[in-house]
Design a protein around this motif. Sequence first.
Motif: not given
Length: 268
Positions: A247-265
């Motif tokens: 659960e911890k690893a999946i949450i980290e991966n999902l939020k990382w993906e969302m950060d990269e999309i939101f900030y465009g980098k």
Amino acid sequence: MNMTMEQRITLHGFNNLTKTLSFNMYDICYSKTKAEREAYLSYIDEQYNADRLTQILRHVAEIIGAHVLNVAKQDYVPQGASVTMLVSEGPVMEVPTEALEESPGPLPNSVVIQMDKSHITVHTYPEYHPDEGICTFRADIDVSTCGEISPLKALNYLISSFDTDIMTIDYRVRGFTRDIHGHKLFIDHEIGSIQNYIPDEIKSLYDMIDVNVYQEHIFHTKCRLKNFDLNNYLFGYTREALSAEEEKAIIENLKWEMDEIFYGKNIP
């Protein structure tokens, strides 16, 4: 040039301003196996196939008062779809003054507006990370119109038509029209932010950032869903099926993906 609702301008000929709304949405999902990822893409492909997208675009045309002239649509292999819709002006009627105000939602059903050389398009891009179980679905929609009314009037409907974790919205007014004295008008309505076309109950769900270039009539808004419920991002199972470490690893991966999309980098 700023215009209030009392300043009704008589134009020389047709309103030649081009107003373009570009709406990008992202849906993000996690699945454990390649088979699950492929099942997610098949689900998305079915939910947003060319026929469903055509229905969405036809409703957009109704909201902005356009007549549909031609529709080209295509489902792709292995996934994705596109629809391009050519639309034209409707019967000319008096446009009510409230149509130029910043207000959310579609115009009243009785309003038919004058438009020419206009189009509406949508393209979808389902994909997944080859190693980390992340799946993303992106839809790009462009609504480009000539005439008095902004395609922003269709924005609320577009937001409600997709399950959206992240939105990137651009609006730009191009070209110019003239008044009867030949004076150029580079915009025909007041606008401070795209956010003014999104109702409060939707805005309350998202963190939003504006990047606007007012002198160039360019407006940009990025939106990211505030609340994070892991169950909304799992395909085919719930968090109860996961260990604490998973659960911890999946949450980290999902939020990382969302950060990269939101900030465009890419974020290291």
